[in-house]
Design a protein around this motif. Structure first.
Motif, PDB file in Angstrom:
ATOM      1  N   THR A   1       0.981  -0.791  -0.238  1.00 39.87           N
ATOM      2  CA  THR A   1      -0.384   0.404   0.019  1.00 39.87           C
ATOM      3  C   THR A   1       0.812   1.360   0.008  1.00 39.87           C
ATOM      4  N   ALA A   2      -0.097   2.164  -0.487  1.00 41.58           N
ATOM      5  CA  ALA A   2       1.332   3.537  -0.736  1.00 41.58           C
ATOM      6  C   ALA A   2       1.525   4.391  -1.919  1.00 41.58           C
ATOM      7  N   VAL A   3       1.262   5.360  -2.392  1.00 39.56           N
ATOM      8  CA  VAL A   3       1.353   6.062  -3.383  1.00 39.56           C
ATOM      9  C   VAL A   3       2.620   5.800  -4.386  1.00 39.56           C
ATOM     10  N   TYR A   4       1.948   5.277  -5.679  1.00 43.12           N
ATOM     11  CA  TYR A   4       3.250   4.869  -6.843  1.00 43.12           C
ATOM     12  C   TYR A   4       3.558   5.795  -7.333  1.00 43.12           C
ATOM     13  N   PHE A   5       4.558   6.160  -7.607  1.00 42.60           N
ATOM     14  CA  PHE A   5       4.550   7.526  -9.052  1.00 42.60           C
ATOM     15  C   PHE A   5       5.422   6.547 -10.315  1.00 42.60           C
ATOM     16  N   CYS A   6       5.199   7.402 -11.720  1.00 39.65           N
ATOM     17  CA  CYS A   6       6.252   7.217 -12.470  1.00 39.65           C
ATOM     18  C   CYS A   6       7.542   8.195 -12.455  1.00 39.65           C
ATOM     19  N   ALA A   7       8.458   7.858 -13.252  1.00 40.32           N
ATOM     20  CA  ALA A   7       9.613   8.327 -12.878  1.00 40.32           C
ATOM     21  C   ALA A   7      10.072   8.393 -14.268  1.00 40.32           C
ATOM     22  N   ALA A   8      10.806   9.244 -14.484  1.00 40.39           N
ATOM     23  CA  ALA A   8      11.983   8.936 -15.951  1.00 40.39           C
ATOM     24  C   ALA A   8      13.552  10.193 -16.113  1.00 40.39           C
TER      25      ALA A   8
ATOM     26  N   TYR B   1      20.430   3.480 -11.411  1.00 39.53           N
ATOM     27  CA  TYR B   1      20.624   4.757 -11.174  1.00 39.53           C
ATOM     28  C   TYR B   1      19.742   5.612 -11.324  1.00 39.53           C
ATOM     29  N   LEU B   2      18.186   4.804 -11.512  1.00 38.40           N
ATOM     30  CA  LEU B   2      17.457   6.216 -11.971  1.00 38.40           C
ATOM     31  C   LEU B   2      17.023   6.952 -10.140  1.00 38.40           C
ATOM     32  N   PRO B   3      17.248   6.350  -9.114  1.00 35.88           N
ATOM     33  CA  PRO B   3      17.298   7.078  -7.686  1.00 35.88           C
ATOM     34  C   PRO B   3      17.845   8.617  -8.324  1.00 35.88           C
ATOM     35  N   THR B   4      19.344   8.196  -8.764  1.00 37.85           N
ATOM     36  CA  THR B   4      20.224   9.354  -8.712  1.00 37.85           C
ATOM     37  C   THR B   4      19.720  10.221 -10.267  1.00 37.85           C
ATOM     38  N   GLY B   5      18.940   9.885 -10.564  1.00 39.32           N
ATOM     39  CA  GLY B   5      18.792   9.972 -12.193  1.00 39.32           C
ATOM     40  C   GLY B   5      16.970  11.433 -13.253  1.00 39.32           C
ATOM     41  N   VAL B   6      16.804  10.716 -11.443  1.00 40.23           N
ATOM     42  CA  VAL B   6      14.721  11.363 -11.851  1.00 40.23           C
ATOM     43  C   VAL B   6      15.054  12.770 -12.739  1.00 40.23           C
ATOM     44  N   LYS B   7      14.185  13.120 -14.237  1.00 40.18           N
ATOM     45  CA  LYS B   7      14.306  14.157 -14.396  1.00 40.18           C
ATOM     46  C   LYS B   7      13.089  14.794 -14.317  1.00 40.18           C
ATOM     47  N   TYR B   8      11.890  13.674 -14.326  1.00 36.79           N
ATOM     48  CA  TYR B   8      10.435  13.889 -14.344  1.00 36.79           C
ATOM     49  C   TYR B   8      10.024  13.216 -13.846  1.00 36.79           C
ATOM     50  N   ARG B   9       8.678  13.140 -12.716  1.00 44.23           N
ATOM     51  CA  ARG B   9       7.573  12.212 -12.027  1.00 44.23           C
ATOM     52  C   ARG B   9       6.246  12.994 -12.667  1.00 44.23           C
ATOM     53  N   GLY B  10       5.640  11.940 -12.775  1.00 47.29           N
ATOM     54  CA  GLY B  10       3.945  12.338 -12.474  1.00 47.29           C
ATOM     55  C   GLY B  10       3.873  12.803 -10.905  1.00 47.29           C
ATOM     56  N   GLN B  11       2.251  12.353 -11.268  1.00 42.43           N
ATOM     57  CA  GLN B  11       1.560  12.950 -10.159  1.00 42.43           C
ATOM     58  C   GLN B  11       1.390  11.907  -9.305  1.00 42.43           C
ATOM     59  N   GLY B  12       1.175  10.617  -9.340  1.00 39.44           N
ATOM     60  CA  GLY B  12       1.122   9.033  -8.408  1.00 39.44           C
ATOM     61  C   GLY B  12      -0.342   8.834  -8.633  1.00 39.44           C
ATOM     62  N   THR B  13      -0.540   7.249  -8.062  1.00 38.50           N
ATOM     63  CA  THR B  13      -1.620   7.156  -8.208  1.00 38.50           C
ATOM     64  C   THR B  13      -1.798   6.311  -6.788  1.00 38.50           C
ATOM     65  N   GLN B  14      -2.682   6.240  -5.957  1.00 35.75           N
ATOM     66  CA  GLN B  14      -2.766   5.510  -4.910  1.00 35.75           C
ATOM     67  C   GLN B  14      -3.475   3.786  -5.100  1.00 35.75           C
ATOM     68  N   VAL B  15      -2.899   3.046  -4.584  1.00 37.24           N
ATOM     69  CA  VAL B  15      -2.776   1.359  -4.404  1.00 37.24           C
ATOM     70  C   VAL B  15      -2.843   1.042  -2.824  1.00 37.24           C
ATOM     71  N   THR B  16      -4.308   0.320  -2.107  1.00 40.83           N
ATOM     72  CA  THR B  16      -4.128  -0.237  -1.437  1.00 40.83           C
ATOM     73  C   THR B  16      -5.181  -1.573  -0.991  1.00 40.83           C
TER      74      THR B  16
END
Length: 123
Positions: free
Chosen positions: A91-98, A105-120
């Motif tokens: 359960t969390a808000v899931y965010f897409c990232a690019a 190494y994406l965590p250190t190189g995210v340039k764009y992120r979405g608004q998120g979608t809730q998963v429960t």
């Protein structure tokens, strides 16, 4: 600029499945690494998975290996996250990232992120 729009979240019982989608549009959306992060209330953001622009390389956090599968459509601009055997701890808000990085190494190189979608996930 690049836009990321997530969809597919919702409420599911433990053991169930959900499929998230993230549509990328704008400059570079077809040759960028795409991935998913999640954040639960009171917890730090967690890097879940990523896929290279070719689809040949993927990365999964240990917490989701064997249960989640990331994939990318032929046009390379939509990424999917198939989540099976869901647990309440998913359960969390899931965010897409690019970002233009290798998948792990994406965590250190995210340039764009979405608004998120809730998963429960209910127990």
């Amino acid at each position: 600029q690049m836009q990321l729009v997530e969809s597919g979240g919702g409420l599911v019982q433990a053991g169930g499945s959900l499929r998230l989608s993230c549509a990328a549009s704008g400059r570079g959306s077809s040759d960028v690494t795409l991935g998913w992060f999640r954040q639960a209330p009171g917890k730090e953001r967690e890097f879940v998975t990523a896929i290279s622009w070719t689809g040949a390389s993927t990365y999964y956090a240990d917490s989701v290996k064997g249960r989640f599968t990331i994939s990318r459509d032929n046009a390379k601009t939509t990424v999917y996250l198939q989540m099976n055997s869901l647990k309440p701890e998913d359960t969390a808000v899931y965010f897409c990232a690019a970002g233009w990085t290798a998948v792990r190494y994406l965590p250190t190189g995210v340039k764009y992120r979405g608004q998120g979608t809730q998963v429960t996930v209910s127990s």
